[in-house]
Enzyme design. Sequence first.
Site, PDB file in Angstrom:
ATOM      1  N   LYS A  73       0.942  -1.295   0.130  1.00  0.00           N
ATOM      2  CA  LYS A  73       0.447  -0.524   0.252  1.00  0.00           C
ATOM      3  C   LYS A  73       0.977   1.509   0.154  1.00  0.00           C
ATOM      4  CE  LYS A  73      -3.659  -1.845   2.838  1.00  0.00           C
ATOM      5  NZ  LYS A  73      -5.471  -1.441   1.682  1.00  0.00           N
ATOM      6  N   ARG A  79     -10.091 -11.464   1.644  1.00  0.00           N
ATOM      7  CA  ARG A  79     -10.771 -12.402   1.161  1.00  0.00           C
ATOM      8  C   ARG A  79     -10.790 -13.626   1.437  1.00  0.00           C
ATOM      9  NH1 ARG A  79     -11.700  -9.782  -4.280  1.00  0.00           N
ATOM     10  NH2 ARG A  79     -11.716  -8.160  -2.742  1.00  0.00           N
TER      11      ARG A  79
HETATM   12  N1  BES Z   1      -7.932  -3.438   4.446  1.00  0.00           N
HETATM   13  C1  BES Z   1      -7.939  -3.060   2.945  1.00  0.00           C
HETATM   14  C2  BES Z   1     -10.241  -2.782   2.522  1.00  0.00           C
HETATM   15  C3  BES Z   1      -9.397  -1.440   3.083  1.00  0.00           C
HETATM   16  C4  BES Z   1      -9.203   0.325   2.517  1.00  0.00           C
HETATM   17  C5  BES Z   1     -10.344  -0.882   4.001  1.00  0.00           C
HETATM   18  C6  BES Z   1      -8.991   1.325   2.989  1.00  0.00           C
HETATM   19  C7  BES Z   1     -10.665   0.546   4.761  1.00  0.00           C
HETATM   20  C8  BES Z   1     -10.154   2.025   4.250  1.00  0.00           C
HETATM   21  C9  BES Z   1      -8.305  -4.847   2.290  1.00  0.00           C
HETATM   22  O1  BES Z   1      -7.431  -5.944   2.603  1.00  0.00           O
HETATM   23  C10 BES Z   1      -7.905  -3.730   0.958  1.00  0.00           C
HETATM   24  O2  BES Z   1      -6.563  -4.007   0.990  1.00  0.00           O
HETATM   25  N2  BES Z   1      -8.246  -4.338  -0.358  1.00  0.00           N
HETATM   26  C11 BES Z   1      -8.610  -3.894  -1.411  1.00  0.00           C
HETATM   27  C12 BES Z   1      -9.052  -5.119  -2.293  1.00  0.00           C
HETATM   28  C13 BES Z   1      -8.051  -4.613  -4.023  1.00  0.00           C
HETATM   29  C14 BES Z   1      -7.027  -5.143  -4.457  1.00  0.00           C
HETATM   30  C15 BES Z   1      -9.003  -5.254  -4.941  1.00  0.00           C
HETATM   31  C16 BES Z   1      -8.597  -2.528  -2.159  1.00  0.00           C
HETATM   32  O3  BES Z   1     -10.294  -1.941  -0.998  1.00  0.00           O
HETATM   33  O4  BES Z   1      -8.234  -1.244  -2.317  1.00  0.00           O
HETATM   34 MN    MN Z   2      -5.369  -5.307   2.111  1.00  0.00          MN
END
Ligand code: BES
Ligand code: MN
Length: 481
Positions: A265, A339
């Site tokens: 990230k 997931r």
């Molecule tokens: N924990 C995150 C989701 C999230 C992001 C929650 C920002 C709250 C604020 C999750 O694990 C994630 O990183 N999801 C990705 C999925 C994507 C790679 C398909 C996302 O939402 O960017």
């Molecule tokens: Mn994630």
Amino acid sequence: MNFELKTLDLKAAAGFNTDALVVLLPSHFKPGRDAISLLITKARANADLDDSVGKLLSIWHADGVKASRLVLVSTGEGSARSVRTATAAAVGALKSANPKTIAVCLPDGTQQRVHAVVQAVADASYVFTTTKPSAKASLLKRVTVGLPTAEKVKAVKGAFTTATALAQGVALAKEWGNRPANHATPTMLARAAQGLAKKSRIKCQVLGPKEVEKLGMGSFAAVAQGSSEPLRFIVLHYTGAAKTVAPTVLVGKGITFDTGGISLKPGPGMDEMKFDMCGAASVLGTFEALAALQPAINVVGLIPTCENMPSSNALKPGDVVTSMSGQTIEVLNTDAEGRLILCDALTYAKRFKPRAVIDIATLTGACVISLGHIRSGLFSPSDDLAQALMQAGEESMDLCWRLPLDEEYAEGLKSNFADVANVAGRDGGAVTAAKFLQRFAKDFPWAHLDIAGAAWKTGAAKGATGRPVGLLLHYLLRTKA
Ligand code: BES
Ligand code: MN
Ligand code: ZN
């Protein structure tokens, strides 16, 4: 903090022994001839108190009032939401006085309004001190909710008991949500769950890496493999009904820190990924409330918990893992890790022959884009289950909104190298994540709550909200036979 429910009309309230007295005033309130009513009449006449929600007037040592601080606050038309806003404003206004005792008078008390008062007082007086002992903890020891007649008190007693248990559960969920990742490792979360098992009717079992591997949870194990913190799989049981009664299973995402893994990230704001275990925290909070209420139902809590880290051992984009269900998964993005841990927990849930399985997860940024921070995303192929959860959300003011699960949304999850890919494109990201989970939830009624926008607040008020413990508890209490 102790809550008590009392018959307290305004006349009695004026003589009541408390540091602070809050009087909630709907616009239709007709003042009588007691000391507080006289103040209300005067304040209204002087336009010092209008009917807009949360508008308040603080009075110090008011004539004929025993409490040293009196707060008159408007609740407008008097809806539960307005009562919550008004109570929060009043308790906020009392913050600097840091009272040990507060009484809140609700002239038009109903179940929903009493629930709103308890929730708002608990929320407004919450302080996180675990890693900041210098933060001034609230001194509040006793909160009295006062209704004008004994009949009204009797009518709201049940709702009051539920609300105070809920406040306890929400506080626990906030505590674990707010802890930084080095104070909330998977091992520590498991210990918290074992702590809950000291309570009546609760049992806890904790599995480690070896047991998880033996179960064939290759997807969950793959997310954990990049971290030196060992994973935990927590199994909680609340048994309030006969063993033959099918349980509701709650599955909480417990990523104690989400760096994204090799699909790292961006840096800014990454600290907030300590909240990526708020689904797990909501399961712990719900069990805390169940322990306090002891309802005649059975509930199982499942928490897959680990860190998502980049390292030389970490899962790589393109890796194919085998889930406990036997389905292979091509991991195109290691940041879609929630997931990957939930799918194995959903497969595990089958052994309980559940009446319903609900997973709770801070799953997608896309859900935050869709619904913001007001409503959680709700997904379910079952209209009955969706409706029950929606209603529980309204009842507890812990709102959600149903999103679709059309089969066409699963198109992008196709893979040439595995049964399914863990991501589709950017479009409809909250829905495609739910479609992924649905493949592992075919054997029981299932719902998924994406709490990415609801679980915590950003900015100056950064902190866990304790949601959706309210929604879950209200839903569960309605499943009583
Ligand atoms: N924990 C995150 C989701 C999230 C992001 C929650 C920002 C709250 C604020 C999750 O694990 C994630 O990183 N999801 C990705 C999925 C994507 C790679 C398909 C996302 O939402 O960017
Ligand atoms: Mn994630
Ligand atoms: Zn995550």
